[in-house]
Design a protein around this motif. Structure first.
Motif, PDB file in Angstrom:
ATOM      1  N   ASP A 134     -35.482  19.782  10.442  1.00 58.89           N
ATOM      2  CA  ASP A 134     -35.010  20.127   8.416  1.00 58.89           C
ATOM      3  C   ASP A 134     -33.732  20.307   8.375  1.00 58.89           C
ATOM      4  OD1 ASP A 134     -36.093  18.795   6.059  1.00 58.89           O
ATOM      5  OD2 ASP A 134     -36.101  20.919   5.783  1.00 58.89           O
ATOM      6  N   PRO A 135     -33.202  20.256   7.780  1.00 57.69           N
ATOM      7  CA  PRO A 135     -31.920  20.842   7.263  1.00 57.69           C
ATOM      8  C   PRO A 135     -32.395  21.866   6.704  1.00 57.69           C
ATOM      9  CG  PRO A 135     -31.461  19.216   7.080  1.00 57.69           C
ATOM     10  CD  PRO A 135     -33.090  18.443   7.618  1.00 57.69           C
ATOM     11  N   TYR A 136     -33.015  22.323   6.131  1.00 56.99           N
ATOM     12  CA  TYR A 136     -34.205  23.581   4.412  1.00 56.99           C
ATOM     13  C   TYR A 136     -34.480  24.174   5.592  1.00 56.99           C
ATOM     14  CZ  TYR A 136     -36.188  25.855   1.737  1.00 56.99           C
ATOM     15  OH  TYR A 136     -36.722  27.017   0.570  1.00 56.99           O
ATOM     16  N   ILE A 160     -24.717  22.538   3.959  1.00 59.60           N
ATOM     17  CA  ILE A 160     -24.447  20.870   3.669  1.00 59.60           C
ATOM     18  C   ILE A 160     -24.429  20.057   4.592  1.00 59.60           C
ATOM     19  CG2 ILE A 160     -22.465  20.036   2.074  1.00 59.60           C
ATOM     20  CD1 ILE A 160     -23.038  23.300   0.407  1.00 59.60           C
ATOM     21  N   ASP A 161     -23.727  20.714   5.709  1.00 62.46           N
ATOM     22  CA  ASP A 161     -22.918  19.832   6.276  1.00 62.46           C
ATOM     23  C   ASP A 161     -24.287  18.521   7.175  1.00 62.46           C
ATOM     24  OD1 ASP A 161     -20.912  19.999   9.516  1.00 62.46           O
ATOM     25  OD2 ASP A 161     -20.280  18.689   7.851  1.00 62.46           O
ATOM     26  N   GLU A 162     -25.380  18.812   7.307  1.00 60.94           N
ATOM     27  CA  GLU A 162     -26.580  18.802   8.278  1.00 60.94           C
ATOM     28  C   GLU A 162     -27.151  17.901   7.082  1.00 60.94           C
ATOM     29  OE1 GLU A 162     -29.163  21.678   9.487  1.00 60.94           O
ATOM     30  OE2 GLU A 162     -27.710  22.155  10.815  1.00 60.94           O
ATOM     31  N   THR A 163     -26.893  17.798   6.112  1.00 60.24           N
ATOM     32  CA  THR A 163     -27.712  17.213   4.506  1.00 60.24           C
ATOM     33  C   THR A 163     -27.090  16.136   3.976  1.00 60.24           C
ATOM     34  OG1 THR A 163     -28.504  19.077   3.540  1.00 60.24           O
ATOM     35  CG2 THR A 163     -29.171  17.039   1.877  1.00 60.24           C
ATOM     36  N   GLY A 167     -41.862  29.477  14.740  1.00 58.60           N
ATOM     37  CA  GLY A 167     -41.521  27.272  14.265  1.00 58.60           C
ATOM     38  C   GLY A 167     -42.694  26.712  14.226  1.00 58.60           C
ATOM     39  N   GLY A 168     -43.363  27.498  14.036  1.00 55.12           N
ATOM     40  CA  GLY A 168     -44.578  26.592  14.488  1.00 55.12           C
ATOM     41  C   GLY A 168     -45.661  27.002  15.670  1.00 55.12           C
ATOM     42  N   ASP A 169     -45.607  25.377  16.003  1.00 57.87           N
ATOM     43  CA  ASP A 169     -46.483  25.457  17.743  1.00 57.87           C
ATOM     44  C   ASP A 169     -45.808  25.571  18.176  1.00 57.87           C
ATOM     45  OD1 ASP A 169     -47.960  22.573  16.579  1.00 57.87           O
ATOM     46  OD2 ASP A 169     -48.833  24.173  16.238  1.00 57.87           O
ATOM     47  N   PRO A 187     -38.315  20.776  24.402  1.00 59.08           N
ATOM     48  CA  PRO A 187     -39.543  21.082  23.111  1.00 59.08           C
ATOM     49  C   PRO A 187     -37.365  21.697  22.145  1.00 59.08           C
ATOM     50  CG  PRO A 187     -39.809  22.553  25.460  1.00 59.08           C
ATOM     51  CD  PRO A 187     -38.753  22.212  25.360  1.00 59.08           C
ATOM     52  N   SER A 188     -37.433  22.170  20.896  1.00 59.49           N
ATOM     53  CA  SER A 188     -36.299  22.170  20.384  1.00 59.49           C
ATOM     54  C   SER A 188     -36.546  23.270  19.977  1.00 59.49           C
ATOM     55  CB  SER A 188     -36.643  21.362  19.086  1.00 59.49           C
ATOM     56  OG  SER A 188     -35.448  21.100  19.005  1.00 59.49           O
TER      57      SER A 188
END
Lengths: 224, 214
Positions: free
Chosen positions: B72-74, A75-78, B135-137, B66-67
């Motif tokens: 993305d929050p989701y 919620i905080d990030e969105t 985490g993908g790549d 690299p992160s």
């Protein structure tokens, strides 16, 4: 028709679900509330959360998010208005640490005290009090854990203000002593008086009935 | 191990202070008075305990690529869910299986551990989207969280005589485990299985109060 559809599946008495509601309301986010009977789980819940089958479940634009503390961060990030977590990475780490600490060392232990008798209950009560001593140090000198305004940690610990006193009354446990914990006690008052919080708490009388009934059904407790 | 890998990923210089098992140094007790546990990251005199919290701190502070966590929050929420699942549900179940002494006990404890791995296999499929890591790549939070359990997973397979990662049932995770352990940020951090097996025996002996040599 809202562009961003937000739904919350929860139970009226769930302290976890209320965290999500407080966060959404603090951010001014509209949502549809769906009451779930956890003793008779709906097909919707089983479809959305087959892994743990628990509430709360947040659904945002079809995306399913589980676990109240994770939902808080989502919620905080969105929705960026009224930030719940501090900006500084170290402060954020502190907030996350204390939320986890309170979950494991205060809530789980207090719940054990609520559910048990005799020596086990006394032991749990003692451990819970030791944990609250640490919380007392964190809140000392502050109005809220978040400073001047309510934040992530206040929301995470909000159950202490409203659910714990009920458990204490129903099970005759004494954890948050106002004399021993003046800062925590003051925080409880501030928290419960907050505009968003006070209109969003389950009714005390109804909770007393619920938790009395709950305690009766525990096999460890003898019936009168 | 987790903060170690995260720091390696970010190419941050650090000083590694080894704690002796069985006794806690003054520095540890000062830095983590609440739990008195490792790991503790001390950054410019500020101590941060709890491995997953440390990893998030590292990612937020050294925000150059690299992160480690998703932006993305989701995706972020999914990562946190599986990392927490690994830590709070699966790893304790694994430990329970590893310390079980009787066959009957082992049989009962095996189920939840394997169910958990099947869930993680499914999660890997969804999160990786066909790429190398959760985490993908790049290595992400779940890779670090679950990856650091691989050592103990191998020990449990040996000591409890169970197969947990299986080419047939969990093909995705089998290949992922090889890639994770071979990654530059991880190699050199993962303890050797034999050493862990020995350490595990010492721990078990301490738990049961039995002498380590028979």
């Amino acid at each position: 028709m809202a562009n961003q559809e937000v739904k919350l599946l929860s139970l009226w008495v769930s302290r976890f679900g209320r965290r999500v509601e407080w966060a959404l309301k603090l951010k001014g986010v509209d949502y549809e509330y769906i009451e779930e009977d956890i003793f008779n789980k709906s097909s919707l819940l089983l479809e959305l959360n087959p892994v743990t089958q628990k509430v709360p479940v947040l659904v945002h634009d079809g995306k399913v998010i589980l676990e109240s503390l994770i939902i808080l961060e989502y919620i905080d990030e969105t929705w960026k208005q009224n930030p719940l977590l501090p900006q500084d990475p170290y402060e954020r780490a502190q907030a996350r640490f204390w939320a986890k600490f309170a979950e494991e060392k205060v809530m789980d232990v207090a719940w054990t005290a609520f559910c048990s008798l005799g020596e086990e209950k006394e032991k749990a009560e003692k451990l819970a009090i030791e944990a609250v001593e640490k919380i007392e140090e964190v809140i000392k000198g502050k109005k809220f854990f978040g400073g001047e305004s309510i934040g992530y940690l206040d929301i995470a610990l909000g159950w202490i203000a409203h659910w714990l006193p009920i458990w204490e009354e129903v099970a005759s446990v004494h954890i948050v002593d106002p004399i021993k914990f003046p800062a925590t006690t003051a925080w409880v008052k501030n928290f419960l008086n907050h505009g968003v919080i006070k209109d969003n708490l389950p009714e005390r009388e109804r909770m007393l009935v619920y938790f009395h009934q709950y305690r009766k059904t525990l096999s460890s407790i003898p019936h009168p | 191990m987790r903060p170690w890998i995260a720091l390696n990923i970010k190419s941050v210089n650090y000083e590694f202070l080894e704690e002796t098992f069985g006794s806690k140094s003054q520095l540890l007790l000062q830095s983590n008075p609440v739990h008195k546990k490792i790991p503790v990251l001390i950054h410019v005199d500020k101590p941060i305990p709890e491995s997953l919290i440390i990893v998030q701190y590292i990612d937020e502070l050294w925000s150059s690529s690299p992160s480690i966590l998703a932006s993305d929050p989701y995706d972020h929420a999914i990562e946190r869910f599986w990392a927490a699942y690994t830590d709070e549900k699966w790893f304790p179940a694994l430990r329970g299986l590893r310390v079980a002494q009787e066959d009957e006990e082992r049989k009962a404890l095996k189920g939840p551990v394997i169910e958990g791995i099947v869930l993680l296999e499914e999660a890997f499929g969804k999160c990786s989207k066909g790429k190398a890591f959760f985490g993908g790549d790049q290595i992400g939070l779940i890779d670090i969280a679950f990856g650091c359990c691989l050592g103990w997973l191998k020990v449990t397979e040996k000591l409890s005589r169970v197969k947990l990662l299986d080419e047939e049932k969990t093909p995705g995770l089998v290949k992922w485990a090889e890639r994770f352990c071979a990654d530059g940020a991880v190699k050199g951090v993962m303890p050797e299985t034999e050493k862990l097996v020995e350490f595990s025996k010492v721990l078990l002996a301490k738990l049961s109060g039995a002498p380590t040599k028979k």
